[in-house]
Design a protein around this motif. Structure first.
Motif, PDB file in Angstrom:
ATOM      1  N   HIS A  36      -0.984 -18.677  15.316  1.00 33.42           N
ATOM      2  CA  HIS A  36      -1.374 -17.284  15.548  1.00 33.42           C
ATOM      3  C   HIS A  36      -1.505 -16.513  14.228  1.00 33.42           C
ATOM      4  O   HIS A  36      -2.426 -15.712  14.073  1.00 33.42           O
ATOM      5  CB  HIS A  36      -0.395 -16.601  16.498  1.00 33.42           C
ATOM      6  CG  HIS A  36      -0.654 -16.924  17.945  1.00 33.42           C
ATOM      7  ND1 HIS A  36      -0.014 -16.310  18.972  1.00 33.42           N
ATOM      8  CD2 HIS A  36      -1.521 -17.795  18.510  1.00 33.42           C
ATOM      9  CE1 HIS A  36      -0.460 -16.800  20.125  1.00 33.42           C
ATOM     10  NE2 HIS A  36      -1.359 -17.706  19.867  1.00 33.42           N
TER      11      HIS A  36
ATOM     12  N   VAL B 270      -4.824 -17.100  12.750  1.00 33.68           N
ATOM     13  CA  VAL B 270      -5.905 -16.338  13.394  1.00 33.68           C
ATOM     14  C   VAL B 270      -5.873 -14.905  12.880  1.00 33.68           C
ATOM     15  O   VAL B 270      -6.896 -14.353  12.456  1.00 33.68           O
ATOM     16  CB  VAL B 270      -5.767 -16.310  14.942  1.00 33.68           C
ATOM     17  CG1 VAL B 270      -6.921 -15.525  15.559  1.00 33.68           C
ATOM     18  CG2 VAL B 270      -5.729 -17.710  15.523  1.00 33.68           C
ATOM     19  N   VAL B 271      -4.682 -14.306  12.915  1.00 30.55           N
ATOM     20  CA  VAL B 271      -4.526 -12.908  12.520  1.00 30.55           C
ATOM     21  C   VAL B 271      -4.931 -12.710  11.050  1.00 30.55           C
ATOM     22  O   VAL B 271      -5.616 -11.752  10.706  1.00 30.55           O
ATOM     23  CB  VAL B 271      -3.064 -12.457  12.760  1.00 30.55           C
ATOM     24  CG1 VAL B 271      -2.757 -11.180  12.034  1.00 30.55           C
ATOM     25  CG2 VAL B 271      -2.808 -12.300  14.256  1.00 30.55           C
ATOM     26  N   ASP B 272      -4.506 -13.636  10.200  1.00 22.93           N
ATOM     27  CA  ASP B 272      -4.789 -13.505   8.771  1.00 22.93           C
ATOM     28  C   ASP B 272      -6.138 -14.117   8.385  1.00 22.93           C
ATOM     29  O   ASP B 272      -6.500 -14.104   7.205  1.00 22.93           O
ATOM     30  CB  ASP B 272      -3.677 -14.178   7.940  1.00 22.93           C
ATOM     31  CG  ASP B 272      -2.311 -13.537   8.192  1.00 22.93           C
ATOM     32  OD1 ASP B 272      -2.285 -12.361   8.610  1.00 22.93           O
ATOM     33  OD2 ASP B 272      -1.285 -14.211   7.992  1.00 22.93           O
TER      34      ASP B 272
ATOM     35  N   ILE C 178      -5.591 -19.269  19.996  1.00 22.39           N
ATOM     36  CA  ILE C 178      -4.703 -18.341  20.707  1.00 22.39           C
ATOM     37  C   ILE C 178      -4.021 -19.069  21.869  1.00 22.39           C
ATOM     38  O   ILE C 178      -2.811 -18.968  22.065  1.00 22.39           O
ATOM     39  CB  ILE C 178      -5.482 -17.105  21.210  1.00 22.39           C
ATOM     40  CG1 ILE C 178      -6.030 -16.313  20.014  1.00 22.39           C
ATOM     41  CG2 ILE C 178      -4.595 -16.214  22.072  1.00 22.39           C
ATOM     42  CD1 ILE C 178      -6.998 -15.214  20.395  1.00 22.39           C
TER      43      ILE C 178
ATOM     44  N   ILE D 189      12.143 -16.069  18.047  1.00 23.50           N
ATOM     45  CA  ILE D 189      10.771 -15.766  18.481  1.00 23.50           C
ATOM     46  C   ILE D 189      10.487 -14.280  18.256  1.00 23.50           C
ATOM     47  O   ILE D 189       9.426 -13.886  17.771  1.00 23.50           O
ATOM     48  CB  ILE D 189      10.568 -16.182  19.951  1.00 23.50           C
ATOM     49  CG1 ILE D 189      10.669 -17.715  20.067  1.00 23.50           C
ATOM     50  CG2 ILE D 189       9.230 -15.694  20.488  1.00 23.50           C
ATOM     51  CD1 ILE D 189      10.622 -18.240  21.496  1.00 23.50           C
ATOM     52  N   MET D 190      11.468 -13.450  18.599  1.00 23.90           N
ATOM     53  CA  MET D 190      11.328 -12.011  18.396  1.00 23.90           C
ATOM     54  C   MET D 190      11.224 -11.677  16.905  1.00 23.90           C
ATOM     55  O   MET D 190      10.386 -10.867  16.497  1.00 23.90           O
ATOM     56  CB  MET D 190      12.571 -11.339  18.975  1.00 23.90           C
ATOM     57  CG  MET D 190      12.568  -9.860  18.810  1.00 23.90           C
ATOM     58  SD  MET D 190      12.091  -9.102  20.324  1.00 23.90           S
ATOM     59  CE  MET D 190      13.371  -7.857  20.427  1.00 23.90           C
TER      60      MET D 190
ATOM     61  N   ALA E  83       7.777 -12.488  15.429  1.00 29.10           N
ATOM     62  CA  ALA E  83       6.758 -11.496  15.803  1.00 29.10           C
ATOM     63  C   ALA E  83       6.963 -10.209  15.002  1.00 29.10           C
ATOM     64  O   ALA E  83       6.003  -9.612  14.501  1.00 29.10           O
ATOM     65  CB  ALA E  83       6.817 -11.218  17.305  1.00 29.10           C
ATOM     66  N   THR E  84       8.220  -9.800  14.859  1.00 27.78           N
ATOM     67  CA  THR E  84       8.538  -8.594  14.090  1.00 27.78           C
ATOM     68  C   THR E  84       8.116  -8.757  12.628  1.00 27.78           C
ATOM     69  O   THR E  84       7.532  -7.845  12.035  1.00 27.78           O
ATOM     70  CB  THR E  84      10.057  -8.309  14.154  1.00 27.78           C
ATOM     71  OG1 THR E  84      10.446  -8.250  15.526  1.00 27.78           O
ATOM     72  CG2 THR E  84      10.412  -7.008  13.467  1.00 27.78           C
TER      73      THR E  84
ATOM     74  N   GLU F 204       5.845 -10.728  11.269  1.00 28.43           N
ATOM     75  CA  GLU F 204       4.394 -10.730  11.075  1.00 28.43           C
ATOM     76  C   GLU F 204       3.845  -9.308  11.128  1.00 28.43           C
ATOM     77  O   GLU F 204       2.970  -8.941  10.347  1.00 28.43           O
ATOM     78  CB  GLU F 204       3.732 -11.637  12.126  1.00 28.43           C
ATOM     79  CG  GLU F 204       2.212 -11.725  12.061  1.00 28.43           C
ATOM     80  CD  GLU F 204       1.648 -12.462  10.841  1.00 28.43           C
ATOM     81  OE1 GLU F 204       2.432 -13.056  10.066  1.00 28.43           O
ATOM     82  OE2 GLU F 204       0.409 -12.409  10.652  1.00 28.43           O
ATOM     83  N   ILE F 205       4.418  -8.490  12.007  1.00 31.90           N
ATOM     84  CA  ILE F 205       3.977  -7.098  12.104  1.00 31.90           C
ATOM     85  C   ILE F 205       4.396  -6.321  10.852  1.00 31.90           C
ATOM     86  O   ILE F 205       3.600  -5.583  10.277  1.00 31.90           O
ATOM     87  CB  ILE F 205       4.551  -6.445  13.379  1.00 31.90           C
ATOM     88  CG1 ILE F 205       3.834  -7.019  14.611  1.00 31.90           C
ATOM     89  CG2 ILE F 205       4.410  -4.933  13.332  1.00 31.90           C
ATOM     90  CD1 ILE F 205       4.527  -6.731  15.918  1.00 31.90           C
TER      91      ILE F 205
ATOM     92  N   GLY G 200       2.203  -6.993   7.893  1.00 35.08           N
ATOM     93  CA  GLY G 200       0.944  -6.256   8.003  1.00 35.08           C
ATOM     94  C   GLY G 200       1.107  -4.806   7.573  1.00 35.08           C
ATOM     95  O   GLY G 200       0.254  -4.241   6.892  1.00 35.08           O
ATOM     96  N   LEU G 201       2.262  -4.212   7.947  1.00 34.47           N
ATOM     97  CA  LEU G 201       2.499  -2.797   7.631  1.00 34.47           C
ATOM     98  C   LEU G 201       2.639  -2.554   6.135  1.00 34.47           C
ATOM     99  O   LEU G 201       2.290  -1.491   5.642  1.00 34.47           O
ATOM    100  CB  LEU G 201       3.779  -2.305   8.315  1.00 34.47           C
ATOM    101  CG  LEU G 201       3.689  -1.943   9.786  1.00 34.47           C
ATOM    102  CD1 LEU G 201       5.045  -1.475  10.278  1.00 34.47           C
ATOM    103  CD2 LEU G 201       2.643  -0.852  10.003  1.00 34.47           C
TER     104      LEU G 201
ATOM    105  N   HIS H  89       1.253  -4.259   3.653  1.00 30.72           N
ATOM    106  CA  HIS H  89       0.138  -4.736   2.844  1.00 30.72           C
ATOM    107  C   HIS H  89      -0.241  -3.731   1.750  1.00 30.72           C
ATOM    108  O   HIS H  89      -0.424  -2.555   2.044  1.00 30.72           O
ATOM    109  CB  HIS H  89      -1.080  -4.985   3.749  1.00 30.72           C
ATOM    110  CG  HIS H  89      -1.176  -6.414   4.176  1.00 30.72           C
ATOM    111  ND1 HIS H  89      -2.195  -6.923   4.947  1.00 30.72           N
ATOM    112  CD2 HIS H  89      -0.361  -7.474   3.920  1.00 30.72           C
ATOM    113  CE1 HIS H  89      -1.999  -8.208   5.144  1.00 30.72           C
ATOM    114  NE2 HIS H  89      -0.907  -8.571   4.553  1.00 30.72           N
TER     115      HIS H  89
END
Lengths: 323, 323
Positions: free
Chosen positions: B87, B90-92, B113, B143-144, B147-148, B150-151, B154-155, B157
């Motif tokens: 994932h 894909v996102v990056d 995906i 898992i949490m 996800a955190t 990766e978000i 992004g913030l 960057h």
């Protein structure tokens, strides 16, 4: 005919708490995810999945109040459902759902994939922290079934040899598993006897099948406005549902149109006309009615209550959407 | 210097079983997913995460053999890691990883995906079926966290105000949490005392930080060929890692280049030169060495064994990649 709102009456207040919680649960730290969560949980959604979890919870707790764990289960159910919708919309490149732009069309693929992953991750975490291994297993089975169903749907695209059994099987994975396993899980949180837990599973399973078959019929009988997405879009994308599969038995030319993937001008319109002219929609209605009836039969062992009655009414309501 | 292979010696046979299992576990029913699984699990991967789970398992079971649940935990660990990579790519929009084309660049976003979702779903299911609620909680936390992380990445960057603490925090979420919680989980499956379980967590946490800091340094010091992806690609995409954050303290002009996102010809090259000319890489090495050392200190309470020694050697090996 009962409206959806009055039907949810025994759990109306619960659903309001749920809506507020869901927006709060999704990261307050991330402005765009928060916007996505507001978009997803804010309005429009019928919240039928958490409503059923809450009704099963109340129907099995009776005079006692439902617990915070019942509420959390309802929230987890909606999170899992929403996460799978967000990813399905990216995969299927859907631009609108229920008349509202999809997350990826509003915020881009990046946010849609991350929002879906984050919702799944949150759901797994809250699930583990319900501290009930049996419930964890049921809901992780749902997550697995949803992923399997989406993959199966992709494999059978435009496949006119798809049987009704294959369709029902895929429909279980894509739609019914969540109703089935979350209803059973709500019963387990109420500590019902295991026979009753199986009946709750049976209610959810057959209700879910009826619900999805009705949705698949509406794709052919409703206007684009009512649907909130273009009518006939399942067929156009090659997702062959009950009305098509029944119509194929009567209309050999339909097979040809589907197999060439509506490549020629007017193919899709002609296919839609052939389906309308067949028994496909009527037979699908009968199939949905059968599953709604079986769903209600599974409720026989549950003691009478407002919530019990609401679970029966919802099964009727789902069918009434067809008229 | 020990090679990665000889270091894994105590669990070499276990890793072979794991590799075969992982390909089998991912849907035999779906040809493209199977191809994706073969691509992901077939070759090239260093499998350092399951290796550590297996080594911790053997180091805590000692004369007894490890159980099928230890093996399953190692598989789950690799599935979760792989799902998040798929994932993230894909996102990056990453085209290559470890010199191999990414799943989305080979098979498209749809399969990437779905493959990621399916891997997460399978991981959750196998996890629930380990029948150990504490282990379920630890891995669902992972898992949490992924996800955190990766978000968060992004913030931040291109944010030159990112502190080393924020960087280490994000690095914990993106990389160390999996090592930390899976090491502890392996200990719990061996029924170690809770103090030892915490030390295993500490080993994994600090090992994971060292591992990721080294990876971040290599992005600046290795050739594109060795990396299997373009050198300097973290910086280019705005992911500011330890060498950059330290260099920013010495080289004010670097801030300007990053803040205009390397918009002008030669900006990226100039930024890379400023980093090379700073203490950034040296200070990052020291930071990695510090965490590797703390990791090994956490192993002090574990009885001596080949696997215990291998866990120490791996921490040294990670640092040796820098020379």
């Amino acid at each position: 005919m009962t409206s959806a709102t009055s039907m949810f009456n025994p759990v109306e207040a619960d659903l309001q708490i749920l809506a507020d919680n869901l927006i709060q649960l999704i990261g307050n730290d991330h402005p765009i995810l928060y916007a996505a969560a507001e978009h997803l949980f804010g309005a429009g959604g019928k919240r039928i999945r958490p409503a059923i979890v809450l009704l099963v919870s109340r129907a099995t707790m009776l005079e006692k109040d439902i617990t915070p764990r019942h509420r959390r289960l309802a929230e987890i159910t909606e999170m899992i459902h929403t996460a799978s919708l967000v990813h399905d919309d990216v995969v299927d490149e859907s631009e609108v759902r229920r008349g509202v732009p999809t997350v990826h069309s509003l915020f881009g693929n990046r946010i849609a994939i991350q929002a879906g992953d984050f919702l799944f991750a949150q759901a797994s975490w809250y699930l583990a922290n319900l501290d009930n291994l049996e419930v964890v297993k049921l809901l992780s089975q749902v997550i697995m079934d949803l992923a399997t169903g989406e993959i199966q749907q992709g494999l059978n695209h435009f496949d006119t040899n798809t049987s009704i059994e294959t369709y029902l099987n895929k429909t279980y994975y894509k739609a019914a598993t969540l109703f089935a396993n979350s209803s059973k899980a709500a019963g387990l949180l109420s500590e019902v006897p295991s026979a009753m837990a199986e009946h709750l599973y049976g209610y959810g399973r057959h209700f879910g099948l009826a619900f999805q078959i009705v949705d698949d019929i509406l794709d052919f009988t409703s206007s684009t406005d009512t649907l909130g997405k273009p009518a006939g879009s399942d067929l156009k994308s090659g997702n062959l549902t009950a009305p098509v599969l029944f119509a194929l038995e009567e209309k050999p030319y339909l097979e040809k149109l589907i197999e060439r993937q509506f490549a020629q001008e007017g193919d899709l319109e002609q296919a839609l006309a052939l389906i309308q002219d067949s028994q496909g929609i009527q037979r699908s209605r009968e199939l949905a009615a059968h599953h709604a009836k079986v769903a209600v039969e599974h409720l026989a062992t549950i003691p009478p209550s407002d919530s019990h009655q609401a679970l029966i009414n919802i099964a009727d309501y789902v069918l009434s959407r067809l008229y």
